[in-house]
Design a protein around this motif. Structure first.
Motif, PDB file in Angstrom:
ATOM      1  N   UNK A  80       0.828  -1.214   0.000  1.00  0.00           N
ATOM      2  CA  UNK A  80       0.000   0.000   0.000  1.00  0.00           C
ATOM      3  C   UNK A  80       0.861   1.262   0.000  1.00  0.00           C
ATOM      4  N   UNK A  81       0.349   2.314  -0.616  1.00  0.00           N
ATOM      5  CA  UNK A  81       1.038   3.615  -0.610  1.00  0.00           C
ATOM      6  C   UNK A  81       1.395   3.981   0.830  1.00  0.00           C
ATOM      7  N   UNK A 103      -8.861   4.841   5.946  1.00  0.00           N
ATOM      8  CA  UNK A 103      -8.444   3.635   6.681  1.00  0.00           C
ATOM      9  C   UNK A 103      -6.959   3.432   6.442  1.00  0.00           C
ATOM     10  N   UNK A 104      -6.242   3.099   7.500  1.00  0.00           N
ATOM     11  CA  UNK A 104      -4.811   2.882   7.296  1.00  0.00           C
ATOM     12  C   UNK A 104      -4.179   2.119   8.427  1.00  0.00           C
ATOM     13  N   UNK A 120      -5.591   2.785  11.807  1.00  0.00           N
ATOM     14  CA  UNK A 120      -6.026   4.188  11.764  1.00  0.00           C
ATOM     15  C   UNK A 120      -7.396   4.212  11.099  1.00  0.00           C
ATOM     16  N   UNK A 121      -8.334   4.892  11.742  1.00  0.00           N
ATOM     17  CA  UNK A 121      -9.711   4.975  11.228  1.00  0.00           C
ATOM     18  C   UNK A 121     -10.280   6.283  11.759  1.00  0.00           C
ATOM     19  N   UNK A 122     -11.357   6.819  11.165  1.00  0.00           N
ATOM     20  CA  UNK A 122     -11.841   8.135  11.588  1.00  0.00           C
ATOM     21  C   UNK A 122     -12.075   8.181  13.098  1.00  0.00           C
ATOM     22  N   UNK A 137       0.399   3.986   6.234  1.00  0.00           N
ATOM     23  CA  UNK A 137      -0.016   3.414   4.958  1.00  0.00           C
ATOM     24  C   UNK A 137      -1.510   3.593   4.776  1.00  0.00           C
ATOM     25  N   UNK A 138      -1.935   3.827   3.543  1.00  0.00           N
ATOM     26  CA  UNK A 138      -3.361   3.884   3.228  1.00  0.00           C
ATOM     27  C   UNK A 138      -3.799   2.503   2.752  1.00  0.00           C
ATOM     28  N   UNK A 139      -4.614   1.822   3.570  1.00  0.00           N
ATOM     29  CA  UNK A 139      -5.057   0.471   3.212  1.00  0.00           C
ATOM     30  C   UNK A 139      -6.469   0.475   2.628  1.00  0.00           C
TER      31      UNK A 139
END
Ligand code: PAN
Ligand code: ZN
Length: 188
Positions: A80-81, A103-104, A120-122, A137-139
């Motif tokens: 992922x980026x 989401x990450x 990581x989530x809102x 990372x952005x998943x």
């Protein structure tokens, strides 16, 4: 200096007034597991991976730096980026990442080699203790947007992570977010 506001757009990550830094695949190539896939992306337009927008705060003790980061959805190969990742140059400084959108994952490593991965989530507020390196990372399929607060004198040491990498990689396998050992991990 005097007290002042910046205004943050929770849905785009825009922070005003602020100074924007752009990172393309060419900027993170050395951090990618699949450098060949990175090279192909660079030849095909070198897409934008992330932006960080910093509030104007003097980089001196006692001040708090703050910024937003926007990581676009995408992958280099199956990875992922991601952000470059760093230790703070002043290593004994902590940081908070407050996720606004998307989401990450946040991967961190202590100087003793302990590795931790947080979702990581809102509304998640991740605490990065002093002496832990950190990369995000952005998943997901939307931009991952988070707000960072850190001692303004912390600075960045990118070279340690560039050379060593992390013990784990976060990749997509069979459509799932999957954590695997990093075969390219170097111990210094
Ligand atoms: C963040 C990061 C930001 C971009 O503000 O600097 O998310 O990541 P890289 O710096 O690893 O490219 C932070 O952790 N500051 O200390
Ligand atoms: Zn940091």
């Amino acid at each position: 200096m005097k007290p002042y506001n910046v205004v943050i757009d929770f849905y785009t990550g825009d922070l005003r007034p602020g100074k924007k830094i752009l990172r393309r695949v060419s900027d993170i190539k050395k951090m990618c597991y699949d450098e060949k896939a990175a090279e192909e992306l660079i030849q095909n337009g070198d897409p934008l991976v992330y932006e960080a927008i910093y509030a104007d705060v003097p980089e001196e003790e006692g001040q708090l730096g703050h910024c937003t980061t926007i990581i676009y959805p995408g992958k280099v190969g199956k990875e992922y980026f991601l952000t470059k990742g760093h230790y703070h140059a002043k290593t004994g400084t902590a940081e908070i990442y407050f996720c606004l959108c998307g989401q990450g994952r946040l991967i961190m490593e202590s100087m003793d080699g302990d590795c931790e991965i947080l979702e990581m989530f809102p509304s998640s507020a991740s605490y990065i203790p002093p002496f832990w390196s950190h990369r995000t990372m952005n998943t997901g399929t939307e931009p991952l947007i988070f707000y960072c607060i850190f001692p303004a004198e912390a600075g960045h040491d990118y070279s340690t992570i560039e050379e060593k990498g992390y013990p784990k990689l976060i990749v997509e396998e069979n459509g799932e977010v999957t954590i695997i050992d990093n075969p390219k991990r170097r111990n210094r």
